[in-house]
Design a protein around this motif. Structure first.
Motif, PDB file in Angstrom:
ATOM      1  N   PHE A 312     -34.323   1.184 -20.708  1.00 52.16           N
ATOM      2  CA  PHE A 312     -34.983   2.624 -20.265  1.00 52.16           C
ATOM      3  C   PHE A 312     -36.219   2.579 -21.367  1.00 52.16           C
ATOM      4  O   PHE A 312     -36.296   3.602 -21.961  1.00 52.16           O
ATOM      5  N   ALA A 313     -37.020   1.579 -21.223  1.00 49.41           N
ATOM      6  CA  ALA A 313     -38.265   1.605 -21.964  1.00 49.41           C
ATOM      7  C   ALA A 313     -39.092   3.090 -21.840  1.00 49.41           C
ATOM      8  O   ALA A 313     -39.621   3.117 -20.622  1.00 49.41           O
ATOM      9  N   MET A 314     -39.520   3.632 -22.725  1.00 50.82           N
ATOM     10  CA  MET A 314     -40.361   4.919 -22.622  1.00 50.82           C
ATOM     11  C   MET A 314     -41.759   4.485 -23.359  1.00 50.82           C
ATOM     12  O   MET A 314     -41.902   3.999 -24.390  1.00 50.82           O
ATOM     13  N   PRO A 315     -42.904   4.713 -22.401  1.00 51.66           N
ATOM     14  CA  PRO A 315     -44.043   4.576 -22.845  1.00 51.66           C
ATOM     15  C   PRO A 315     -44.457   5.497 -24.073  1.00 51.66           C
ATOM     16  O   PRO A 315     -43.853   6.633 -24.140  1.00 51.66           O
ATOM     17  N   VAL A 316     -45.280   5.169 -25.105  1.00 52.33           N
ATOM     18  CA  VAL A 316     -45.649   5.914 -25.995  1.00 52.33           C
ATOM     19  C   VAL A 316     -46.944   6.314 -25.815  1.00 52.33           C
ATOM     20  O   VAL A 316     -47.848   5.636 -25.543  1.00 52.33           O
ATOM     21  N   LEU A 317     -47.365   7.554 -25.579  1.00 52.03           N
ATOM     22  CA  LEU A 317     -48.626   8.250 -25.627  1.00 52.03           C
ATOM     23  C   LEU A 317     -49.370   8.738 -26.859  1.00 52.03           C
ATOM     24  O   LEU A 317     -48.514   9.425 -27.312  1.00 52.03           O
ATOM     25  N   ALA A 318     -50.346   8.343 -27.160  1.00 55.72           N
ATOM     26  CA  ALA A 318     -51.109   8.797 -28.333  1.00 55.72           C
ATOM     27  C   ALA A 318     -52.624   8.617 -27.895  1.00 55.72           C
ATOM     28  O   ALA A 318     -52.901   7.648 -27.577  1.00 55.72           O
ATOM     29  N   GLY A 319     -53.323   9.719 -28.383  1.00 53.98           N
ATOM     30  CA  GLY A 319     -54.815   9.673 -28.417  1.00 53.98           C
ATOM     31  C   GLY A 319     -55.296   9.307 -26.855  1.00 53.98           C
ATOM     32  O   GLY A 319     -56.429   8.916 -26.864  1.00 53.98           O
ATOM     33  N   GLY A 320     -54.335   9.939 -25.945  1.00 52.27           N
ATOM     34  CA  GLY A 320     -54.614   9.839 -24.769  1.00 52.27           C
ATOM     35  C   GLY A 320     -54.591   8.455 -24.001  1.00 52.27           C
ATOM     36  O   GLY A 320     -55.134   8.392 -22.904  1.00 52.27           O
ATOM     37  N   ARG A 321     -54.195   7.592 -24.724  1.00 54.00           N
ATOM     38  CA  ARG A 321     -53.823   5.959 -24.241  1.00 54.00           C
ATOM     39  C   ARG A 321     -52.328   5.789 -24.311  1.00 54.00           C
ATOM     40  O   ARG A 321     -51.651   6.577 -25.055  1.00 54.00           O
ATOM     41  N   LEU A 322     -51.665   5.040 -23.406  1.00 52.20           N
ATOM     42  CA  LEU A 322     -50.382   4.309 -23.617  1.00 52.20           C
ATOM     43  C   LEU A 322     -50.417   3.081 -24.610  1.00 52.20           C
ATOM     44  O   LEU A 322     -51.127   2.164 -24.454  1.00 52.20           O
ATOM     45  N   VAL A 326     -40.857   1.909 -26.207  1.00 52.39           N
ATOM     46  CA  VAL A 326     -39.579   1.986 -26.985  1.00 52.39           C
ATOM     47  C   VAL A 326     -38.466   2.046 -26.060  1.00 52.39           C
ATOM     48  O   VAL A 326     -38.476   2.927 -25.247  1.00 52.39           O
ATOM     49  N   ASP A 327     -37.671   1.376 -26.353  1.00 50.55           N
ATOM     50  CA  ASP A 327     -36.312   0.928 -25.509  1.00 50.55           C
ATOM     51  C   ASP A 327     -35.246   1.796 -26.568  1.00 50.55           C
ATOM     52  O   ASP A 327     -34.815   1.099 -27.337  1.00 50.55           O
ATOM     53  N   PRO A 328     -34.856   3.268 -26.412  1.00 52.12           N
ATOM     54  CA  PRO A 328     -33.945   3.577 -27.334  1.00 52.12           C
ATOM     55  C   PRO A 328     -32.551   3.888 -26.783  1.00 52.12           C
ATOM     56  O   PRO A 328     -32.209   3.630 -25.883  1.00 52.12           O
ATOM     57  N   ALA A 329     -31.816   4.115 -27.950  1.00 54.22           N
ATOM     58  CA  ALA A 329     -30.372   4.376 -27.688  1.00 54.22           C
ATOM     59  C   ALA A 329     -30.016   5.339 -29.014  1.00 54.22           C
ATOM     60  O   ALA A 329     -30.800   5.589 -29.793  1.00 54.22           O
ATOM     61  N   ARG A 330     -28.613   5.696 -28.822  1.00 47.68           N
ATOM     62  CA  ARG A 330     -28.228   6.542 -29.857  1.00 47.68           C
ATOM     63  C   ARG A 330     -26.852   5.914 -30.452  1.00 47.68           C
ATOM     64  O   ARG A 330     -26.041   5.727 -29.576  1.00 47.68           O
ATOM     65  N   GLU A 331     -26.573   5.951 -31.878  1.00 46.43           N
ATOM     66  CA  GLU A 331     -25.308   5.692 -32.252  1.00 46.43           C
ATOM     67  C   GLU A 331     -24.990   6.789 -33.338  1.00 46.43           C
ATOM     68  O   GLU A 331     -25.719   6.797 -34.478  1.00 46.43           O
ATOM     69  N   GLY A 332     -24.224   7.577 -33.123  1.00 48.91           N
ATOM     70  CA  GLY A 332     -24.087   8.827 -33.905  1.00 48.91           C
ATOM     71  C   GLY A 332     -25.311   9.703 -34.140  1.00 48.91           C
ATOM     72  O   GLY A 332     -26.025   9.961 -33.277  1.00 48.91           O
TER      73      GLY A 332
END
Length: 390
Positions: A312-322, A326-332
């Motif tokens: 589930f790679a999530m694009p990172v937006l910053a300064g108006g650019r991609l 990040v492919d996230p997960a959670r452990e606790g």
């Protein structure tokens, strides 16, 4: 269709900034209107079953407003019949005031000759009768969602209630643990909106205009895709939609813009955030490549060994650019970045900031990075995370 002469020539950078502002990522967000303001501004917020950090309809307002409470998000959508769920770009949450403008789609469903699921005799009337006497109800409460454990094998009551939803006789008034809660439209939709009086042309004109305003600027294909219209439907009404023809450097196709978006240059603070792959800024992949030079595909349904960027790679937006993924997960209470892809060293601070803010939002106290595509950027990212996490 003959395309009118453009009234403005936009550079690629101007078009990108117009799109960012139209989608709520450039300039100060309207916090007073909150999540409901975001919904009206975008016109449609896509739903999806995947939940990693959160579900996509929660991620969309978070990306624009920051760490708004997740219960606040759900309440904003569903309390006081502020919205309804229907087929737009996909299954979407839509502002309730747009109910009349989807009459064209309800009519099309009523006239549809073939369906994937057979509707058992009497099931439709039984569902309506049960909702009238007992509703609101989930599919389980209506008699069960499935006949067997197979995901596609719907029960007769599930087929009936979903058909009634498409016809507009039933409305999804809430999601409970991802289950739709159904009620009769006559109870759920305000009386002044509960009608199919608008003809197809009026409906399409409204949706094309809304799509253009939500996009800021877009091609015929961009505008059609927003509410999944046909190109010829767009062609039939765009001249009367309120949008104006423009040309955009490098696009190679005619474009249309919201005239209000052309009145003032887009200025203000850029948002730094993780984006849901189903966010309307990037949900149309060809447009994303054209505007940001960024190729992105959801790999959740790709075999694990063939994934390039992660589940589930999530694009990172910053300064108006991609600037990365990040492919996230959670452990606790740890947010795990299973894979981080960076567009060079300059992306490191932005990705660290996006990860730290996302961790705080989902009540995580730590961030663990498992893999960085550029090994030489692993240590700089770790140091940046330490700084922003304190």
């Amino acid at each position: 269709m003959t395309t009118p002469r453009p009234i403005a020539d936009l550079t690629a950078d101007e078009a990108r900034r117009i799109a960012l502002r139209a989608q709520g990522f450039l300039g100060a967000p309207d916090r007073r209107s909150g999540v409901r303001g975001i919904l009206r501004h975008l016109g449609a917020i896509q739903l999806d079953t995947i939940s990693v950090l959160a579900r996509s309809h929660e991620l969309v307002p978070y990306a624009r407003l920051g760490a708004v409470g997740r219960k606040t998000v759900e309440d904003a959508y569903w309390q006081d019949t502020h919205s309804f769920e229907y087929w737009s770009h996909a299954a979407c949450i839509l502002p309730i005031e747009e109910w009349p403008h989807f009459a064209f789609r309800r009519r099309a469903y009523r006239n549809r000759p073939h369906w994937n699921h057979e509707l058992p005799d009497g099931a439709y009337d039984q569902v309506i009768k049960q909702l009238r006497s007992e509703g609101p109800l989930t599919a389980t409460e209506l008699g069960g969602a499935k006949r067997t454990s197979d995901w596609w094998d719907w029960s007769g009551s599930k087929v009936a209630v979903e058909r009634a939803l498409m016809y507009g006789e039933v409305v999804c008034v809430e999601r409970r643990g991802w289950k739709r809660l159904y009620d009769l439209a006559e109870r759920a939709v305000p009386g002044e909106l509960l009608h199919d009086e608008l003809d197809d042309t009026e409906c399409l004109r409204r949706l094309v205009g809304l799509a253009g305003r939500s996009l800021g600027v877009g091609t015929r294909a961009d505008i059609a895709d927003y509410h999944r219209l046909k190109g010829e439907q767009v062609d039939a009404v765009i001249a009367d939609s309120g949008l104006v023809p423009v040309s955009v450097e490098g696009w190679g196709k005619p474009a249309w813009a919201d005239p209000a978006a052309l009145e003032t240059p887009p200025r203000g603070r850029h948002r730094t955030t993780l984006l849901s792959p189903f966010d309307s800024l990037i949900w149309e992949r060809a447009r994303t490549e054209r505007i940001f030079g960024f190729t992105h595909r959801l790999e959740a349904y790709v075999p694990k060994q063939k994934r390039v960027y992660g589940y589930f790679a999530m694009p990172v937006l910053a300064g108006g650019r991609l600037v990365g993924r990040v492919d996230p997960a959670r452990e606790g209470r740890t947010l795990v970045a299973r894979q981080v892809t960076l567009d060079g060293p300059k992306a490191v601070p932005a990705v660290a900031q996006a990860l730290a803010e996302a961790a705080t939002w989902v009540d995580c106290t730590n961030v663990r990075v498992e893999r960085v595509d550029a090994p030489d950027l692993r240590e700089p990212l770790a140091k940046a995370l330490t700084r922003v996490l304190g």
